[in-house]
Structure formats: structure tokens, C-alpha cells
Design a protein around this motif. Sequence first.
Motif, short mmCIF file in Angstrom:
data_model
loop_
_atom_site.label_atom_id
_atom_site.label_comp_id
_atom_site.label_asym_id
_atom_site.label_seq_id
_atom_site.Cartn_x
_atom_site.Cartn_y
_atom_site.Cartn_z
N ALA A 1 0.85 -1.18 0.00
CA ALA A 1 0.00 0.00 0.00
C ALA A 1 0.89 1.23 0.00
N VAL A 2 0.82 2.01 -1.07
CA VAL A 2 1.64 3.22 -1.17
C VAL A 2 1.01 4.32 -0.30
N GLN A 3 1.82 4.89 0.57
CA GLN A 3 1.41 6.05 1.38
C GLN A 3 2.14 7.27 0.82
N GLN A 4 1.48 7.92 -0.12
CA GLN A 4 2.18 8.90 -0.96
C GLN A 4 2.86 10.02 -0.19
N TRP A 5 2.13 10.78 0.61
CA TRP A 5 2.74 11.93 1.29
C TRP A 5 3.72 11.50 2.38
N GLN A 6 3.67 10.24 2.79
CA GLN A 6 4.64 9.72 3.76
C GLN A 6 5.89 9.16 3.07
N ASN A 7 5.90 9.16 1.74
CA ASN A 7 7.03 8.63 0.98
C ASN A 7 7.39 7.22 1.46
N ALA A 8 6.37 6.37 1.48
CA ALA A 8 6.56 5.02 2.03
C ALA A 8 5.60 4.04 1.36
N ILE A 9 5.97 2.76 1.45
CA ILE A 9 5.08 1.66 1.08
C ILE A 9 4.90 0.82 2.34
N ASP A 10 3.67 0.69 2.80
CA ASP A 10 3.39 -0.18 3.94
C ASP A 10 3.01 -1.56 3.42
N VAL A 11 3.55 -2.59 4.06
CA VAL A 11 3.42 -3.96 3.58
C VAL A 11 2.65 -4.77 4.61
N PHE A 12 1.63 -5.49 4.14
CA PHE A 12 0.76 -6.28 5.01
C PHE A 12 0.70 -7.72 4.51
N ARG A 13 0.58 -8.64 5.47
CA ARG A 13 0.26 -10.03 5.13
C ARG A 13 -1.23 -10.24 5.43
N LEU A 14 -1.99 -10.61 4.40
CA LEU A 14 -3.43 -10.77 4.53
C LEU A 14 -3.81 -12.23 4.73
N ASN A 15 -4.95 -12.45 5.36
CA ASN A 15 -5.51 -13.80 5.31
C ASN A 15 -6.17 -14.00 3.95
N SER A 16 -6.55 -15.23 3.64
CA SER A 16 -7.02 -15.54 2.30
C SER A 16 -8.24 -14.72 1.90
N ALA A 17 -9.17 -14.54 2.82
CA ALA A 17 -10.40 -13.82 2.51
C ALA A 17 -10.22 -12.31 2.49
N GLY A 18 -9.08 -11.84 2.95
CA GLY A 18 -8.83 -10.40 2.98
C GLY A 18 -9.60 -9.66 4.05
N THR A 19 -9.97 -10.36 5.12
CA THR A 19 -10.69 -9.70 6.21
C THR A 19 -9.75 -9.17 7.28
N ARG A 20 -8.50 -9.69 7.31
CA ARG A 20 -7.51 -9.26 8.30
C ARG A 20 -6.15 -9.10 7.63
N GLY A 21 -5.36 -8.19 8.18
CA GLY A 21 -4.01 -8.00 7.69
C GLY A 21 -3.07 -7.62 8.82
N THR A 22 -1.83 -8.06 8.71
CA THR A 22 -0.81 -7.76 9.71
C THR A 22 0.31 -6.97 9.04
N ALA A 23 0.64 -5.81 9.60
CA ALA A 23 1.75 -5.02 9.07
C ALA A 23 3.06 -5.76 9.30
N ILE A 24 3.85 -5.96 8.24
CA ILE A 24 5.10 -6.70 8.38
C ILE A 24 6.33 -5.88 8.00
N ALA A 25 6.15 -4.75 7.29
CA ALA A 25 7.31 -3.97 6.87
C ALA A 25 6.84 -2.60 6.40
N ARG A 26 7.79 -1.68 6.37
CA ARG A 26 7.60 -0.39 5.72
C ARG A 26 8.83 -0.15 4.85
N ILE A 27 8.58 0.15 3.56
CA ILE A 27 9.66 0.42 2.62
C ILE A 27 9.75 1.93 2.42
N THR A 28 10.92 2.47 2.67
CA THR A 28 11.19 3.88 2.38
C THR A 28 12.44 3.98 1.53
#
Length: 320
Positions: free
Chosen positions: A250-277
Motif C-alpha cells: 500500500a503506497v502512502q504517498q505523502w509519507q514517501n513510504a510503502i506499507d506492507v501487510f500479510r493478509l488472510n485468504s479472505a482479505g478480512t484481516r491484515g498484519t503489518a510486516i514492513a515499511r519500505i522507504t
Amino acid sequence: MPPTDRSFARRGFLAGTAALGGAALLGGTAHAAGQDSAPAAWPRRFPLPDGFQPEGITIGRAPFAYFGSMANGDIFRASLATGRGTVVAKGLGAGHASVGLRIDPRGRLFVSGGDSGEIRTVDVRTGRTEKVYATGGTFVNDVILTPGAAWFTESFQPVLYRLALDRHGRPGAVETVPLGGDWEQGPDFTANGIERTPDGSALLLVNAFANGGGLMRVDPRTGTARAVDLGPARLPNGDGLLLCGRILYAVQQWQNAIDVFRLNSAGTRGTAIARITDPRFRIPTTVAAWGNRLYLPNARFDVDPPQPDTEYDAVAVDRV
């Protein structure tokens, strides 16, 4: 982008969709375009035309990235191997932006027209604009392709636009799908990037307003939205989305970052695992993948107003 700015923000991309069987409605798990890793010698930054005002990016089955211009709707194609490129399709001029982009395996580009309210299809092999659809909307933002439709977000109204596709991928009619359930429409810019859930049963939409910014899971049959549980993570500047397996970028434009999540199969939950800057980020908006790399255009929304000689570029970073 600031909620008072009606200009441009948005989406992410992944071309090439693999269909799943069973109950999946929107096709199967998405994977990064390209089977091979990008060679180390390929450029990790390359220029886009001065004054281009890029926003969207898409990559198809070959190592070429396509970028849309917010200035006049032009489509620019760049080789990932060399960084060199050219305009392959002329836009319709000022007031007809090219924002969100997706390319199908046949070389047809699906284009979100921003505040023109348009949806357009473009043949990138010939450069011809095939058809222009007037949605009556306020800001057509991002797009995702599924086996039966192209889905477009609308940033200032609680609706999606569904462009039907036949079994040969040919576009048909546009339908407006109202959003309900947990969907909260803000007083200004709300919906942005769009993707599918890993199991292909629903859509994922950035909602920049609800609960400080996050994801909504939308049933494509009814338009019913439910908030995705991301724990404490928020996406107030969420723009483009890219799904690779169960990993969501997920690109966070004004934060100059990409937040990375691991989702469950149905896409009802996600866990933040990294931030790319990266120090080369200058308000990136959308993201596409080739092999082991992510590619992003720098929209430079902080340059206001942009000038004909404003310099733009695209950058590559490693996938998680």
C-alpha cells in the motif's frame, strides 16, 4: 493527498491474472508480473518526460512499464531493461487525465480519467483510443481487472464503476455499484486504490477517511463494505495497492513510504510486516511489479503548480 485537494492521488497495479476455480468471484491470487528477477544491471531509476505529471503505472507480460499523464492523458511506455521510453498513445488533451491504469494480455489499456469522469480503453499497440465512457462521476481514480469486469473507484461519491468484460476480454457496458455496509464517505477525497482479496472473492479499497484511513473489503455482488482489520495500522495517505500472493503493498504517498501487510485468504484481516522507504521517493503514488522489484512513479504533488519543465522520474525498490 490532503483531503481538501481534489486533484490527483490513487492506485497500484498488477497485470496478468490467474483464474481460480470454486467460489472465487474475481479470479485467483495475483502474482508479480514477470517470471524472472530483474537483472541487477537494469536501472533502478529512470526519467519520465518533463512536465508529464505521472500518477498511474501498469506492467504487462513484457518488461515495459506504462505511465499515465495527468496533464493531457498521454501514455508513456518505458523499457525496464534500459529506462528509455516514448509516448505510445496520445491523450485527449487538458481536462482528460490518465490516472489509474491496467493493461490486459491483449494490449488493451483500461484508464481512469480522474476529474473528467471518464473511463477509457486504449490499444497500446496502435495508440488508438478505442472508447470513452462517460460515468457522470466526479473523480474516476483507480482500476483493477478481474475475469468478468474492470472495476473503477470513484473518490467523491460512494460508488464503484463496473465495466463488463466478455469471455474474450472485450468491454461492454458500465454499471454503477453503490457502496454500503461499513463504507464511510468523507466530506472530500475518500476512495483511492483498489485490489482483489487473495482468494478472489471480494475487492479491497483504500478508504482515506474511515477510522483515520484504512482498507474496506467490498462484496462485488452487493457493494457491501466491511472494514479490514489491520490492527493499529492506518492508511491516511493510502494510494495505489498491489497484491502479490497474500502480501499487500500500500503506497502512502505523502509519507514517501510503502506499507506492507500479510493478509488472510479472505482479505478480512491484515498484519503489518514492513515499511519500505527510500530517499529517492518524491511522493510516489502507485506501484507495479516485475520479478523481484517494485516500480513507482514519483508524482511530486508538492510542486504546485507543476510547470512544463518540472522533472519527473520512476524508481525501483526490492520487494519484501
